[in-house]
Design an enzyme around this catalytic site. Structure first.
Site, short mmCIF file in Angstrom:
data_model
loop_
_atom_site.label_atom_id
_atom_site.label_comp_id
_atom_site.label_asym_id
_atom_site.label_seq_id
_atom_site.Cartn_x
_atom_site.Cartn_y
_atom_site.Cartn_z
N LYS A 1 9.15 -0.70 14.22
CA LYS A 1 9.70 -0.39 12.88
C LYS A 1 10.79 0.67 13.00
O LYS A 1 11.86 0.56 12.42
CB LYS A 1 8.60 0.16 11.96
CG LYS A 1 7.66 -0.88 11.38
CD LYS A 1 6.80 -0.18 10.33
CE LYS A 1 5.61 -1.02 9.94
NZ LYS A 1 4.69 -0.32 9.06
N GLU B 1 10.48 -4.57 4.66
CA GLU B 1 10.57 -5.97 4.23
C GLU B 1 10.30 -6.09 2.73
O GLU B 1 11.03 -6.73 1.99
CB GLU B 1 9.54 -6.84 4.98
CG GLU B 1 9.80 -7.03 6.45
CD GLU B 1 9.16 -5.96 7.32
OE1 GLU B 1 8.90 -4.83 6.82
OE2 GLU B 1 8.93 -6.24 8.51
N LYS C 1 0.85 -1.20 0.00
CA LYS C 1 0.00 0.00 0.00
C LYS C 1 0.88 1.25 0.00
O LYS C 1 0.69 2.16 -0.79
CB LYS C 1 -0.91 -0.03 1.24
CG LYS C 1 -1.86 1.12 1.33
CD LYS C 1 -2.82 0.96 2.50
CE LYS C 1 -3.58 2.25 2.74
NZ LYS C 1 -4.52 2.17 3.85
N GLU D 1 -4.87 -6.77 14.63
CA GLU D 1 -4.38 -5.44 14.26
C GLU D 1 -5.56 -4.45 14.35
O GLU D 1 -5.35 -3.26 14.57
CB GLU D 1 -3.77 -5.45 12.85
CG GLU D 1 -2.83 -4.28 12.61
CD GLU D 1 -1.96 -4.44 11.37
OE1 GLU D 1 -0.78 -4.84 11.48
OE2 GLU D 1 -2.46 -4.15 10.26
N GLY E 1 -4.88 -2.01 4.97
CA GLY E 1 -4.09 -3.15 4.49
C GLY E 1 -4.75 -4.49 4.77
O GLY E 1 -4.83 -5.37 3.91
N ARG E 2 -5.27 -4.67 5.99
CA ARG E 2 -5.86 -5.96 6.36
C ARG E 2 -7.26 -6.16 5.78
O ARG E 2 -7.88 -7.19 6.01
CB ARG E 2 -5.85 -6.12 7.88
CG ARG E 2 -6.48 -4.96 8.63
CD ARG E 2 -6.12 -5.00 10.11
NE ARG E 2 -6.63 -3.85 10.85
CZ ARG E 2 -5.98 -2.70 10.98
NH1 ARG E 2 -4.81 -2.52 10.38
NH2 ARG E 2 -6.49 -1.72 11.70
N HIS F 1 -5.33 -33.41 17.36
CA HIS F 1 -4.24 -34.24 17.87
C HIS F 1 -3.11 -33.40 18.42
O HIS F 1 -1.98 -33.87 18.55
CB HIS F 1 -3.74 -35.18 16.76
CG HIS F 1 -4.84 -36.07 16.29
ND1 HIS F 1 -5.14 -37.28 16.88
CD2 HIS F 1 -5.79 -35.89 15.33
CE1 HIS F 1 -6.19 -37.82 16.30
NE2 HIS F 1 -6.61 -36.99 15.34
O1 F6P Z 1 2.19 -4.18 9.92
C1 F6P Z 1 1.74 -2.90 9.69
C2 F6P Z 1 1.24 -2.72 8.29
O2 F6P Z 1 1.09 -1.36 8.09
C3 F6P Z 1 -0.06 -3.46 8.01
O3 F6P Z 1 -1.16 -2.78 8.45
C4 F6P Z 1 0.02 -3.61 6.54
O4 F6P Z 1 -0.88 -4.57 6.08
C5 F6P Z 1 1.47 -4.00 6.37
O5 F6P Z 1 2.15 -3.22 7.31
C6 F6P Z 1 2.04 -3.82 5.00
O6 F6P Z 1 1.98 -2.49 4.58
P1 F6P Z 1 2.18 -2.08 3.07
O7 F6P Z 1 1.11 -2.72 2.26
O8 F6P Z 1 2.12 -0.61 3.04
O9 F6P Z 1 3.54 -2.59 2.63
#
Ligand code: F6P
Length: 553
Positions: free
Chosen positions: A517, A225, A219, A366, A280-281, A397
């Site tokens: 972060k 990452e 987003k 979240e 995002g979620r 199990h």
């Molecule tokens: O973990 C925090 C967060 O902002 C989530 O809400 C989101 O889904 C994720 O990081 C990834 O964010 P982006 O889509 O901006 O890379």
């Protein structure tokens, strides 16, 4: 940063949850209701399962095995009313800025609206924008799936790697696994999320670069990452393709941030956008679902959207008493805020739903893992429960022992289907027998008398006795179709929403992930430095970093 609470939702949210009359009545009611046993509730009421069940959007929810009476439900519905659940539903659907700490509308429901619908954000109807992106996604997916879209050697794309994390990964992975039956089997789909290089290395070690398409899903397009993995992917591609111009055939972006997409080197013609009013979620049905569409095709993707939409319509229009997401949300409140249950187990009896609990963890935790109300006050009650789970029968199990006989109360959601997508021998009957058996065993247990009657020696009786009275929901659907997946996800989205409204929290921000972060960025640059000077963390962090540096060397 903060904005005023929208006027239509302000009044009811302003009253503290614990001060609402229905909450106080529930506290009193709990004193007697908590002593009731499901055995007696069923024995005295033959119509219980009929009364405590509801159908919506192809899902059937039996919630009769919960520790509730008619009075409990009446009080919970009253709590929903006093908390302004109906007003909040209306506010969300009409595009009000209910994500107050980010001053944003919350309109994931617009992502699955019909072409002819209207959803306004600041007076602008966003539905045509949504369908414009969906059309572009469909055209692109058709080109890739048909083999028309070629890689740098002229070969068609066979491998799709989605790079993203959190909402830009969990939804796509879950949907791909859930709809695998409908997917293009000749193509390989992989998902890279972790900044651990192992994730990228293992996802790509057997792929040919010239047949591989990367979808960089983010987003913000700034997430550490994802951007680290995206750069590694570009290096991996260029090691084979040599010419930077070739990357255009192998990289597309899904983002709200065109500027950063261009800066990374992806032509915005190959970017699929979405908007800040999609959390995002809550984004697996936006362009973030591009990998899903590539896997199952535009038609199945649109079937999934129609399932979401059917549950949205139900949520928006059904009275509280017949409203499935509201009922699920209220039951969750009942256990979380009155019984003190800390967790909820989600137990899908379908191997295709193996990533559904992981997906729900972000959606639920979240969203509702907050301890400050929309008006900035610290809560004096519990908020979002911990979600976890595994597909059945595997979980049986492993951890079910604790659910049956442990000291903790763990409400369970069982999810099952009447028809298997892989009808092999008697597997499906056996699978479903376990759903029904587990819910029954949890509710009714086994009394000491029953255990004795089986001839159990007296010393073993306490060990073989099951108290029962352990609550569960059973969600049944005909078959795991794209529509049903959409309805199921929307059911949980709206249940989370209902709970968030009752907690008076902002379910759509996520400030809690920021601190880690920021610190990780600072520490990463310190780890890169060659000398120890300037480490000004606490003694534990400093020592750990020094040890890491030594061992790394
Ligand atoms: O973990 C925090 C967060 O902002 C989530 O809400 C989101 O889904 C994720 O990081 C990834 O964010 P982006 O889509 O901006 O890379």
């Amino acid at each position: 940063m903060s904005a005023p609470v929208p006027p239509t939702v302000e009044t009811k949210m302003a009253t503290r949850l614990t001060s609402r009359p229905a909450f106080q009545s529930l506290t009193k009611h709990f004193e007697s209701a908590s002593g009731l046993h499901l055995r007696d509730l069923f024995a005295t009421d033959p119509k219980r399962s009929e009364r405590f069940s509801v159908d919506a959007a192809g899902l059937f929810l039996d919630y009769s095995k919960n520790r509730i009476t008619d009075e409990t439900m009446a009080l919970l519905f009253e709590l929903a009313r006093q908390s302004g659940v109906q007003e909040h539903i209306a506010a969300m659907f009409s595009g009000e800025k209910i994500n107050i700490t980010e001053n944003r509308s919350v309109l994931h429901v617009a992502l699955r609206s019909a072409r002819t619908d209207t959803c306004n954000v600041d007076g602008h109807n966003v539905v045509p924008d949504v369908h414009e992106v969906l059309d572009r996604m469909a055209a692109f997916a058709s080109r890739v799936r048909s083999g028309e879209w070629k890689g740098f050697t002229g070969k068609p794309i066979r491998n799709v790697v989605n790079i993203g994390i959190g909402g830009s990964d969990l939804g796509p992975v879950m949907a791909y696994e859930a709809l695998r039956h409908y997917s293009r089997r000749e193509m390989i789909f992989r998902f890279v999320s972790n900044i651990d290089g192992t994730d990228f290395a293992e996802a790509t070690h057997d792929l040919s670069p010239d047949e591989t398409l990367f979808i960089i899903s983010s987003k913000t397009f700034t997430t550490l990452e994802t951007m680290t993995n995206a750069h590694t992917a570009r290096d991996w591609l260029l090691a084979a393709a040599k010419q930077p111009a070739h990357t255009a055939k192998h990289f597309v972006a899904v983002s709200t941030n065109a500027k950063e997409v261009s800066a990374f080197g992806i032509d915005t013609a190959n970017m699929f956008g979405f908007w800040d009013w999609v959390g995002g979620r809550y984004s697996m049905d936006s362009a973030i679902g591009l990998s899903t569409m590539l896997a199952v095709g535009p038609e199945n993707f649109s079937r999934m959207l129609s399932g979401f939409h059917a549950m949205d319509t139900h949520f928006r229009t059904a009275p509280l008493e017949r409203n499935m997401p509201v009922i699920m949300g209220l039951l969750s409140i009942w256990y979380n805020n009155f019984f003190g249950a800390q967790t909820v187990a989600v137990l899908p009896y379908d191997q295709y739903l193996k990533r559904f609990p992981a997906y729900l963890q972000q959606l639920t935790m979240e969203s509702n893992g907050k301890s400050v109300t929309v008006s900035g006050h610290r809560v004096d009650y519990e908020t979002g429960p911990i979600f976890w789970g595994e597909p059945g029968t595997n979980g049986q199990h492993s951890f079910y022992q604790l659910i049956h006989q442990g000291t903790k109360l763990i409400p369970c959601d069982f999810i099952g289907f009447a028809k298997s997508l892989n009808p092999l021998g008697n597997h499906h009957n056996l699978l479903m027998a376990n759903v029904f058996a587990q819910a029954e065993a949890l509710a009714f247990g086994k009394t000491e008398e029953q255990v004795r009657q089986e001839g159990t020696p007296e010393w073993l009786v306490p060990h073989r006795t099951f108290d029962g009275n352990r609550p569960s929901n059973v969600i049944l659907a005909h078959q795991l179709t794209p529509e049903i997946l959409g309805a199921l996800v929307a059911l949980y989205e709206h249940s989370v929403f209902t709970q968030g409204v009752i907690f008076s929290i902002d379910s759509f921000d996520q400030w809690g992930v920021e601190l880690g972060k920021v610190l990780a960025k600072k520490i990463a640059s310190e780890l890169a430095a060659s000398d120890d000077s300037g480490l000004n963390h606490d003694s534990s962090t400093n020592a750990l970093m020094r040890r890491y540096r030594r061992e790394r060397a």
